[in-house]
Design an enzyme around this catalytic site. Sequence first.
Site, PDB file in Angstrom:
ATOM      1  N   ASP A 276      37.348   8.545 -35.955  1.00 29.35           N
ATOM      2  CA  ASP A 276      38.781   8.366 -35.688  1.00 29.35           C
ATOM      3  C   ASP A 276      39.146   8.697 -34.246  1.00 29.35           C
ATOM      4  OD1 ASP A 276      38.365  11.089 -35.845  1.00 29.35           O
ATOM      5  OD2 ASP A 276      40.358  11.474 -36.657  1.00 29.35           O
ATOM      6  N   ASP A 278      40.134  11.312 -32.536  1.00 25.66           N
ATOM      7  CA  ASP A 278      39.573  12.471 -31.834  1.00 25.66           C
ATOM      8  C   ASP A 278      38.158  12.821 -32.278  1.00 25.66           C
ATOM      9  OD1 ASP A 278      40.535  13.251 -34.341  1.00 25.66           O
ATOM     10  OD2 ASP A 278      40.825  15.314 -33.699  1.00 25.66           O
ATOM     11  N   LYS A 375      35.678  19.607 -38.412  1.00 21.92           N
ATOM     12  CA  LYS A 375      34.913  18.534 -39.021  1.00 21.92           C
ATOM     13  C   LYS A 375      34.382  17.666 -37.890  1.00 21.92           C
ATOM     14  CE  LYS A 375      39.139  15.976 -40.204  1.00 21.92           C
ATOM     15  NZ  LYS A 375      40.190  16.995 -39.999  1.00 21.92           N
TER      16      LYS A 375
HETATM   17  C1  G16 Z   1      43.889  17.056 -40.560  1.00 26.31           C
HETATM   18  C2  G16 Z   1      43.267  18.321 -41.030  1.00 26.31           C
HETATM   19  C3  G16 Z   1      42.519  18.071 -42.302  1.00 26.31           C
HETATM   20  C4  G16 Z   1      43.415  17.434 -43.335  1.00 26.31           C
HETATM   21  C5  G16 Z   1      44.031  16.184 -42.762  1.00 26.31           C
HETATM   22  C6  G16 Z   1      45.082  15.569 -43.668  1.00 26.31           C
HETATM   23  O1  G16 Z   1      42.895  16.146 -40.202  1.00 26.31           O
HETATM   24  O2  G16 Z   1      42.371  18.843 -40.079  1.00 26.31           O
HETATM   25  O3  G16 Z   1      42.035  19.293 -42.744  1.00 26.31           O
HETATM   26  O4  G16 Z   1      42.693  17.114 -44.480  1.00 26.31           O
HETATM   27  O5  G16 Z   1      44.688  16.481 -41.562  1.00 26.31           O
HETATM   28  O6  G16 Z   1      46.116  16.451 -43.829  1.00 26.31           O
HETATM   29  P1  G16 Z   1      47.457  16.025 -44.547  1.00 26.31           P
HETATM   30  O7  G16 Z   1      47.044  15.568 -45.912  1.00 26.31           O
HETATM   31  O8  G16 Z   1      48.277  17.275 -44.547  1.00 26.31           O
HETATM   32  O9  G16 Z   1      48.052  14.898 -43.750  1.00 26.31           O
HETATM   33  P2  G16 Z   1      42.971  15.355 -38.832  1.00 26.31           P
HETATM   34  O10 G16 Z   1      41.774  14.454 -38.840  1.00 26.31           O
HETATM   35  O11 G16 Z   1      44.284  14.628 -38.876  1.00 26.31           O
HETATM   36  O12 G16 Z   1      42.934  16.406 -37.769  1.00 26.31           O
END
Ligand code: G16
Length: 542
Positions: A276, A278, A375
């Site tokens: 994605d 980042d 991650k």
């Molecule tokens: C972030 C968080 C993740 C989470 C995701 C979705 O990911 O680091 O731990 O699972 O958002 O969160 P929500 O369901 O609250 O939208 P990323 O890849 O956006 O940094």
Amino acid sequence: MIKEIATTPYSDQRPGTSGLRKKVPIFQQRHYVENFVQSIFDSLTGFAGETLVVGGDGRFYNRDAIQKILKIAAANGFGRAVVGRGGVLSTPAVSALIRSLKAFGGVVLSASHNPGGPDGDFGIKYNVANGGPAPEKVTDAIYARTREITSFRIVEAPDVDIDRLGVTQLGDMRVEIVDSVENYAALMQTLFDFDRIRDAFRGGFTMKFDAMSAVTGPYAHVILEDMLGAAPGTVLNGAPLPDFGGHHPDPNLVHAKHLYDLAMSDRSPDLCAASDGDGDRNLIIGRGRFVTPSDSLAVLAANAHLAPGYRDGVAGIARSMPTSGAADRVAEKLGIGLYETPTGWKFFGNLLDAGLVTICGEESAGTGSNHVREKDGLWAVLLWLDVLAARKQSVDAILRDHWATYGRNYYSRHDYEEVDSDGANALVKSLRDSLPSLKGKRFGALEIAEADDFAYHDPVDGSDSRNQGLRVMFADGSRIVYRLSGTGTAGATLRVYIERYEADPAKQFLETQNALSDLIALSHEIAGIERFTQRKAPSVIT
Ligand code: G16
């Protein structure tokens, strides 16, 4: 020269699931970035003379924000800032750098998989010394500070040239511009058998990796093509663009549909993958076989010992609550701990630091390990590559074997994006109020065994997090989970997670939405989705 500049607080700087994410024009308001960054530093102690890592995914406003952050960091007493060239570092690369430099912390600039550009999204997140996102007690303190801030400190100086490798001085702070890829690539070499993967490519293994015009392009070119010998052209959309080419850099079946179509066609390479905005999320599709993130976590945990970095095995597995229970069965078989945390990578940090878990994952396309505290999209792709090279089987064969051994967790997430916030909040309130009366209710063959609002007690630091998602659990092990996203930037996003376990190998090859159809219908009925959101159907199904 350091200046103290008067400012007035903004009321909307509460960090969400992963830092502060808003539309670019909001960040462009007067002193908006300055207030938030000063509030971060005001919430920390003991960083005088220490190192701060700064980098982002290269999206629009990255470069402006970096100049502000560097000048504020210098004025607040940091001794050294380490910045990726051009201001570019993937989120896992920031985490890796913080750890290898033993830095005090880092600032990550990204809105992850959300679109970029002048009208797109932007974000600022603070990571602590273990390389992971700040825990809730820190983000709560930052938010409290943003509400009362009256001034910020900034060095008055020309902008730093962030495009040239080397060292410059900003006030009393040393600024080092470093190669964005080098440190991360070296870390990957310690974890995986690069010779074995190189042999696989030499032997005809083929793949496509779509960097989605986002940050992983440079990393993938160097690691997959230059170091591992994948054919030139393996990396698609490998040049990072400030607006991701106008696309949504989200590696899911909607925004990476072309990759899915390729994998399902007779022109499919052995592996299709993507990351994605980042670089922390991943998408894995084998020839003719999509791997859900929940299954990917389970398969990687079961096979990690094949990669040199994990040859001693996996200490434990952690997954976010809405992630399917596929990994639980692997943990059970291996006789290791399984930890169920709230959504948000920050909740894995303590478990990893304490050595309780080695591998973590989330349904939202995130998988990672104790090598960093974020991650890591490319890491997941490399672990899959190493497992494929070691087992000399296809993705499909590995998945079939996995289901035959552990059973299959049919799983899907239905997102209702940009719904009216009041309606979404009312839905959650109404459902929460009805939880006590749901237990024991029958809907056809399905009986509700338990319904609750997920709460987490961190076994390492003893902290408690409540209201982390509404769970409706059925007697046969099926689940429906409801929660509001903490990363959206417009209105509210309702996420509905639907899961059913199938132990019978003869019934493991249904189409997912069909396999879940009764639960999907029930997900509407139980929560009154249409009544509260005026939506009949989800906007994204993954
Ligand atoms: C972030 C968080 C993740 C989470 C995701 C979705 O990911 O680091 O731990 O699972 O958002 O969160 P929500 O369901 O609250 O939208 P990323 O890849 O956006 O940094």
